[in-house]
Design a protein around this motif. Structure first.
Motif, PDB file in Angstrom:
ATOM      1  N   PRO A   1      39.683   3.657 -12.612  1.00 22.18           N
ATOM      2  CA  PRO A   1      38.580   2.712 -12.883  1.00 22.18           C
ATOM      3  C   PRO A   1      38.603   1.548 -11.895  1.00 22.18           C
ATOM      4  N   LYS A   2      37.434   1.203 -11.333  1.00 17.98           N
ATOM      5  CA  LYS A   2      37.361   0.177 -10.293  1.00 17.98           C
ATOM      6  C   LYS A   2      36.881  -1.152 -10.857  1.00 17.98           C
ATOM      7  N   GLU A   3      37.459  -2.212 -10.305  1.00 14.34           N
ATOM      8  CA  GLU A   3      37.046  -3.576 -10.650  1.00 14.34           C
ATOM      9  C   GLU A   3      37.449  -4.494  -9.510  1.00 14.34           C
ATOM     10  N   SER A   4      36.829  -5.656  -9.443  1.00  9.46           N
ATOM     11  CA  SER A   4      37.234  -6.660  -8.466  1.00  9.46           C
ATOM     12  C   SER A   4      38.303  -7.536  -9.107  1.00  9.46           C
ATOM     13  N   PHE A   5      39.437  -7.689  -8.434  1.00  9.91           N
ATOM     14  CA  PHE A   5      40.523  -8.491  -9.019  1.00  9.91           C
ATOM     15  C   PHE A   5      41.277  -9.229  -7.917  1.00  9.91           C
ATOM     16  N   ASN A   6      42.046 -10.232  -8.347  1.00 14.84           N
ATOM     17  CA  ASN A   6      42.802 -11.077  -7.430  1.00 14.84           C
ATOM     18  C   ASN A   6      44.084 -10.346  -7.008  1.00 14.84           C
TER      19      ASN A   6
ATOM     20  N   TYR B   1      40.724 -11.176  -2.926  1.00 13.27           N
ATOM     21  CA  TYR B   1      40.220 -10.210  -3.907  1.00 13.27           C
ATOM     22  C   TYR B   1      39.982  -8.843  -3.253  1.00 13.27           C
TER      23      TYR B   1
ATOM     24  N   THR C   1      38.566  -4.621  -4.414  1.00 17.01           N
ATOM     25  CA  THR C   1      37.921  -3.811  -5.444  1.00 17.01           C
ATOM     26  C   THR C   1      38.648  -2.470  -5.524  1.00 17.01           C
TER      27      THR C   1
ATOM     28  N   ASP D   1      41.323   0.152  -8.452  1.00 16.27           N
ATOM     29  CA  ASP D   1      41.991   0.326  -9.737  1.00 16.27           C
ATOM     30  C   ASP D   1      43.225  -0.578  -9.776  1.00 16.27           C
ATOM     31  N   LYS D   2      43.188  -1.588 -10.602  1.00 17.19           N
ATOM     32  CA  LYS D   2      44.258  -2.592 -10.642  1.00 17.19           C
ATOM     33  C   LYS D   2      45.592  -1.970 -11.046  1.00 17.19           C
TER      34      LYS D   2
ATOM     35  N   HIS E   1      41.685   5.351  -2.636  1.00 14.87           N
ATOM     36  CA  HIS E   1      41.006   4.089  -2.315  1.00 14.87           C
ATOM     37  C   HIS E   1      40.551   4.035  -0.850  1.00 14.87           C
TER      38      HIS E   1
END
Length: 287
Positions: free
Chosen positions: A138-143, A174, A176, A178-179, A266
């Motif tokens: 699952p993809k998200e924007s994170f620090n 940041y 984008t 999968d954290k 990725h």
């Protein structure tokens, strides 16, 4: 008897029969001698190619089975060691009248061993899911800077001093992706550097944005290094560098395999370079 031995006995028998029948046919019909020889050469060429291909397949399968056996032995040892340590700490707390500070110290050490077990189990689960194509990433924007800082803080307790892990992390970078799986990449690369470093040699961890706009994550150690011929192989499943010194080091051979699989998903790059004066640099480039 080994299957490969049986196969070569059959091949030898077929070739002997081929020569026998070719001799009889030529004696019976000398005019068609060169046609028989030509067909025999084609047949022998196909037989040789098939034997060579099968031999390579058998060797590859044997090598994979040996790696799996080594993996199971490594996992058994990796599980047994922290479990025995936790059991000893808890038994000591129960059986002896210890002061509160000593009890807390033993509990802290037990938690470190549990954390080590948790990391190993997560690695095996993630590797299994990736191989079975059952992990969705699952993809998200994170620090990303914050993620690396947290992993370094968690792994700081595994090194001999607070100065052993040296960080150069630009804040608030940041990415984008999968954290969870990228966190496994960061953890495995730093743990790998810790594992193969000697004494209190510093390990440098950096995160920065470079001119191309990509995010560079580097882990540089002063360990034993990786020979050039081994560099392309270190990301193979169950693979461990072939030196005896490396084999004595704890590990399952899954960490770098997971790193490569996650980064490929990725569409990120990883480079393995020699450090100066010794050791290895792993550099990840995230888009």
């Amino acid at each position: 008897m080994r299957p490969l031995t049986i196969f070569y006995i059959i091949v030898f028998y077929v070739i002997a029969q081929l020569f026998w029948w070719a001799t009889l046919l030529i004696a019976f019909n000398p005019i068609r001698k060169w046609m028989i020889v030509g067909e025999g050469v084609v047949f022998l060429s196909l037989m040789a190619f098939g034997a060579y291909t099968l031999h390579k397949a058998f060797n590859r399968e044997k090598k994979m089975n040996d790696q799996k056996k080594n993996f199971l032995l490594s996992v058994t040892h990796e599980l047994k060691s922290p479990l025995a340590s936790i059991k000893l700490y808890l038994q000591t707390i129960i059986k002896r009248d210890l002061d509160v500070e000593t009890q807390r110290n033993f509990i802290r050490k037990s938690l470190l061993d549990i954390e080590r077990l948790d990391d190993m189990v997560e690695n095996m689960l993630l590797a299994s899911k990736i191989e079975n194509n059952s992990y969705s990433f699952p993809k998200e924007s994170f620090n990303f800077s914050d993620l690396v800082e947290k992993v370094v803080g968690r792994l700081q307790i595994h090194v001999c001093s607070k100065d052993a892990l040296v960080t150069h992390i630009q804040p608030d970078i940041y990415v984008t992706g999968d954290k969870f799986s990228l966190g496994a990449v960061v953890t495995n690369l730093i743990e790998n550097a810790v594992k193969y470093s000697s004494g209190c040699d510093p390990i440098h961890v950096s995160v920065e944005k470079i001119e191309s706009g990509k995010v560079s994550f580097k882990v540089a150690d002063l360990g034993m290094g990786i020979p050039d011929e081994e560099k392309p192989k270190v990301f193979n499943r169950f693979y461990r560098v072939g030196s005896e010194e490396t084999r004595k080091t704890k590990g399952t051979g899954l960490g770098l395999f997971i790193v490569k699989q996650v980064l490929d998903y990725h569409q990120a790059q990883i480079k393995v370079k020699d450090n100066k004066p010794k050791g290895t640099i792993f550099e990840v480039l995230l888009g």
